[in-house]
Design a protein around this motif. Structure first.
Motif, PDB file in Angstrom:
ATOM      1  N   SER A  78      38.150  38.644  39.164  1.00  0.00           N
ATOM      2  CA  SER A  78      37.342  39.759  38.673  1.00  0.00           C
ATOM      3  C   SER A  78      36.021  39.842  39.429  1.00  0.00           C
ATOM      4  CB  SER A  78      37.085  39.587  37.170  1.00  0.00           C
ATOM      5  OG  SER A  78      36.249  40.611  36.688  1.00  0.00           O
ATOM      6  N   ASP A  79      35.394  38.675  39.663  1.00  0.00           N
ATOM      7  CA  ASP A  79      34.147  38.657  40.434  1.00  0.00           C
ATOM      8  C   ASP A  79      34.383  39.128  41.856  1.00  0.00           C
ATOM      9  OD1 ASP A  79      32.828  37.724  38.239  1.00  0.00           O
ATOM     10  OD2 ASP A  79      32.957  35.604  38.825  1.00  0.00           O
ATOM     11  N   GLN A  80      35.496  38.701  42.431  1.00  0.00           N
ATOM     12  CA  GLN A  80      35.798  39.073  43.812  1.00  0.00           C
ATOM     13  C   GLN A  80      36.024  40.577  43.927  1.00  0.00           C
ATOM     14  OE1 GLN A  80      38.686  36.513  45.480  1.00  0.00           O
ATOM     15  NE2 GLN A  80      38.410  37.213  47.579  1.00  0.00           N
ATOM     16  N   LEU A  81      36.734  41.173  42.914  1.00  0.00           N
ATOM     17  CA  LEU A  81      36.942  42.623  42.913  1.00  0.00           C
ATOM     18  C   LEU A  81      35.615  43.361  42.783  1.00  0.00           C
ATOM     19  CD1 LEU A  81      40.129  43.013  40.658  1.00  0.00           C
ATOM     20  CD2 LEU A  81      39.968  43.414  43.122  1.00  0.00           C
ATOM     21  N   THR A  82      34.699  42.771  42.026  1.00  0.00           N
ATOM     22  CA  THR A  82      33.384  43.398  41.847  1.00  0.00           C
ATOM     23  C   THR A  82      32.622  43.439  43.162  1.00  0.00           C
ATOM     24  OG1 THR A  82      33.331  42.608  39.561  1.00  0.00           O
ATOM     25  CG2 THR A  82      31.229  43.293  40.535  1.00  0.00           C
ATOM     26  N   ARG A  83      32.761  42.379  43.983  1.00  0.00           N
ATOM     27  CA  ARG A  83      32.040  42.300  45.247  1.00  0.00           C
ATOM     28  C   ARG A  83      32.686  43.142  46.335  1.00  0.00           C
ATOM     29  NH1 ARG A  83      31.454  36.850  43.516  1.00  0.00           N
ATOM     30  NH2 ARG A  83      33.326  36.241  44.678  1.00  0.00           N
ATOM     31  N   SER A 104      41.390  46.842  38.467  1.00  0.00           N
ATOM     32  CA  SER A 104      40.724  47.251  39.713  1.00  0.00           C
ATOM     33  C   SER A 104      39.777  48.427  39.478  1.00  0.00           C
ATOM     34  CB  SER A 104      41.767  47.603  40.774  1.00  0.00           C
ATOM     35  OG  SER A 104      42.493  48.763  40.405  1.00  0.00           O
ATOM     36  N   TRP A 105      40.106  49.291  38.516  1.00  0.00           N
ATOM     37  CA  TRP A 105      39.208  50.386  38.170  1.00  0.00           C
ATOM     38  C   TRP A 105      38.115  49.922  37.209  1.00  0.00           C
ATOM     39  CZ3 TRP A 105      37.581  54.633  40.039  1.00  0.00           C
ATOM     40  CH2 TRP A 105      38.397  55.460  40.830  1.00  0.00           C
ATOM     41  N   ASP A 106      38.416  48.925  36.397  1.00  0.00           N
ATOM     42  CA  ASP A 106      37.446  48.551  35.369  1.00  0.00           C
ATOM     43  C   ASP A 106      36.221  47.857  35.947  1.00  0.00           C
ATOM     44  OD1 ASP A 106      37.344  48.696  32.346  1.00  0.00           O
ATOM     45  OD2 ASP A 106      36.758  46.592  32.683  1.00  0.00           O
ATOM     46  N   VAL A 107      36.336  47.277  37.172  1.00  0.00           N
ATOM     47  CA  VAL A 107      35.158  46.640  37.786  1.00  0.00           C
ATOM     48  C   VAL A 107      34.188  47.686  38.315  1.00  0.00           C
ATOM     49  CG1 VAL A 107      36.437  44.552  38.372  1.00  0.00           C
ATOM     50  CG2 VAL A 107      36.340  46.437  40.016  1.00  0.00           C
ATOM     51  N   VAL A 108      34.620  48.953  38.350  1.00  0.00           N
ATOM     52  CA  VAL A 108      33.748  50.044  38.799  1.00  0.00           C
ATOM     53  C   VAL A 108      32.955  50.532  37.596  1.00  0.00           C
ATOM     54  CG1 VAL A 108      33.642  52.327  39.850  1.00  0.00           C
ATOM     55  CG2 VAL A 108      35.435  50.706  40.547  1.00  0.00           C
TER      56      VAL A 108
END
Length: 486
Positions: free
Chosen positions: A133-138, A53-57
């Motif tokens: 991962s894509d969803q967390l990015t959005r 969850s932090w790595d998508v930032v």
């Protein structure tokens, strides 16, 4: 009024133009993902979810203060869970360092940690990690913040259980240690008690052994295997005496010259049907001289023990034998005339005889005793009546042999035989008696026995003779020469 969560949801872009998450309309995929987040049961799963969850930032959007606070909180809570989770606090520390350092090595470590985290989540049931991962990015920063706070909340919820488990583990360890200490104390106590019992048993065995020695082992009539009066050793000594007599009475060879007149008279005296001279005559004569040697020694011994021996300078052995005979007579009278059923009284006469004659066989009548020396001299004179020793060296050897044979004959026939529980006797066989293989030994076969009789007997049969063959015991068979029945 629109809430912050509603505004974030409405501005978040989903697949196409459909919002990925909305309070007014919950997308089925979002709901399933939410339910999956809520179903995670392991600390390590939430650690992995926290990392991804932090790595998508990206670094441009990274709030250093917020990141530092959250990851520090996570590390502290995980460390509070106990030693089993220290590895995950190390993983978070490694991830923290990688986010602050953008060199190639740290970025490689970061990608490895993230890849392993997604793999762990897939093992827990996440089907398509790339889509999530894509969803967390959005998701908006605040939405991702809600997710991380949910993760922290879930980790915090594990702490009470971990505390209880830790206390239980401590209690079990304390209980185990107490049991171990008590067990060790019990074992030490049992060990000390066992050592005391062993010491007592050793003392009792020693005391019993001493009592047995003091009592003379009264109930045991047998000799130990290493005792010289053991029946096997007695038989071996009798065999040695036979060999000594055979050498001593030899008449064949250039070292000897037979006195034919005396030899013929001796053969006639014992009713031997051989013609002198002759090779068979020499063999028979040698056997007769063995008997003459034994008779000569026993005649002298009988005179000594009856008090009629010339030059009788010591009566010690004779006195001891007479005293023993009187003591045996008294103990036998006690056994026969006084009522009782004890074993000691029954065997006392036997034990007296055994022990006294055992002592005599050890120290009685040594080789320098007058009886031994005078009898040996008489023995040589008797042998010289029938044969002359030509060789001087052989003559010197015979002098020593005469001493040894005299000593051995007296000790075996007068002392050693009386040390046995049942006293053996001896028996010579005369010429003309039938051959008895059970009692005799010679050059004859079983198929010839009925056709043969005794010609000469050189050494007697020694044994316990009884009409009941089961109670008979032969120590040594008689040495005989046979001839066809006349």
């Amino acid at each position: 009024m629109t809430s912050q969560y509603q505004r974030d949801s409405q501005t978040s872009v989903g697949y196409g133009n459909t919002p990925s998450c909305s309070l007014e309309k919950v997308h089925e995929t979002n709901w399933q993902l939410f339910m999956w987040f809520a179903s995670l049961e392991k600390v390590e799963s939430y650690v992995c979810l926290f990392i991804v969850s932090w790595d998508v930032v990206n670094n441009a959007e990274l709030s250093t203060k917020e990141f530092e606070e959250e990851i520090t909180t996570m590390i502290q809570m995980i460390e509070n869970l106990g030693a089993n989770y220290t590895n995950y606090s190390m993983i978070l520390n490694n991830y923290k360092n990688c986010r602050y350092n953008n060199d190639q090595a740290n970025q490689t470590i970061r990608h490895s940690l993230v890849r392993n985290s997604w793999a762990e989540l897939e093992n827990c049931g996440l089907k398509v990690s790339s889509t999530v991962s894509d969803q967390l990015t959005r998701c908006s920063p605040s939405q991702r913040g809600y997710l991380r706070r949910m993760i922290i909340s879930r980790i915090r919820s594990f702490q009470p259980f971990a505390h209880v488990l830790k206390e239980n583990a401590m209690f079990k360890n304390q209980t185990s240690n107490l049991k171990k200490e008590n067990s060790q104390d019990d074992q030490e106590s049992l060990k000390r008690e066992n050592e005391k019992l062993r010491a007592q048993i050793t003392d009792l065995i020693k005391e019993n052994s001493q009592q047995q020695v003091a009592l003379g082992n009264l109930t045991n009539l047998s000799w130990n295997d290493d005792d010289p009066n053991n029946s096997k050793k007695l038989i071996r000594d009798i065999t040695d005496l036979q060999d000594m007599l055979s050498d001593f009475t030899m008449v064949q060879g250039n070292d000897y010259k037979i006195n034919n007149e005396a030899a013929t008279a001796l053969l006639e005296k014992w009713d031997c049907k051989v013609n002198n001279p002759g090779s068979r005559t020499n063999l028979v004569l040698g056997f007769l001289l063995q008997r003459v040697a034994i008779d000569t020694i026993m005649t002298a011994a009988d005179k000594y023990f009856n008090g009629n021996f010339t030059n009788q300078d010591s009566d010690l052995e004779m006195d001891l034998i007479n005293a023993t005979a009187n003591l045996i007579y008294c103990t036998e009278s006690l056994r026969d005339k006084r009522k009782g059923d004890d074993d000691i009284t029954k065997i006392t006469p036997i034990k007296i005889r055994q022990n006294v004659y055992s002592a005599l066989s050890c120290r009685g009548l040594p080789v320098d005793h007058t009886l031994i020396k005078d009898t040996a001299k008489k023995l040589l004179e008797e042998m010289n009546l029938y044969r002359e020793v030509v060789d001087e060296e052989t003559k010197d050897e015979l002098d020593e042999q005469a001493i040894q044979i005299t000593h051995k004959v007296i000790h075996i026939f007068y002392f050693r035989l009386k040390t046995q529980a049942s006293e053996p006797t001896y028996q010579f066989f005369d010429a003309g008696q039938p051959v008895e293989p059970r009692l005799m030994q010679g050059a004859f076969g079983n198929d010839e026995i009925r056709k043969l009789e005794v010609e000469a007997c050189g050494f007697p049969c020694i044994g316990i003779f009884s009409s009941d063959k089961l109670n008979s015991k032969i120590f040594m068979k008689a040495q005989v020469i046979t001839r066809p029945k006349q």
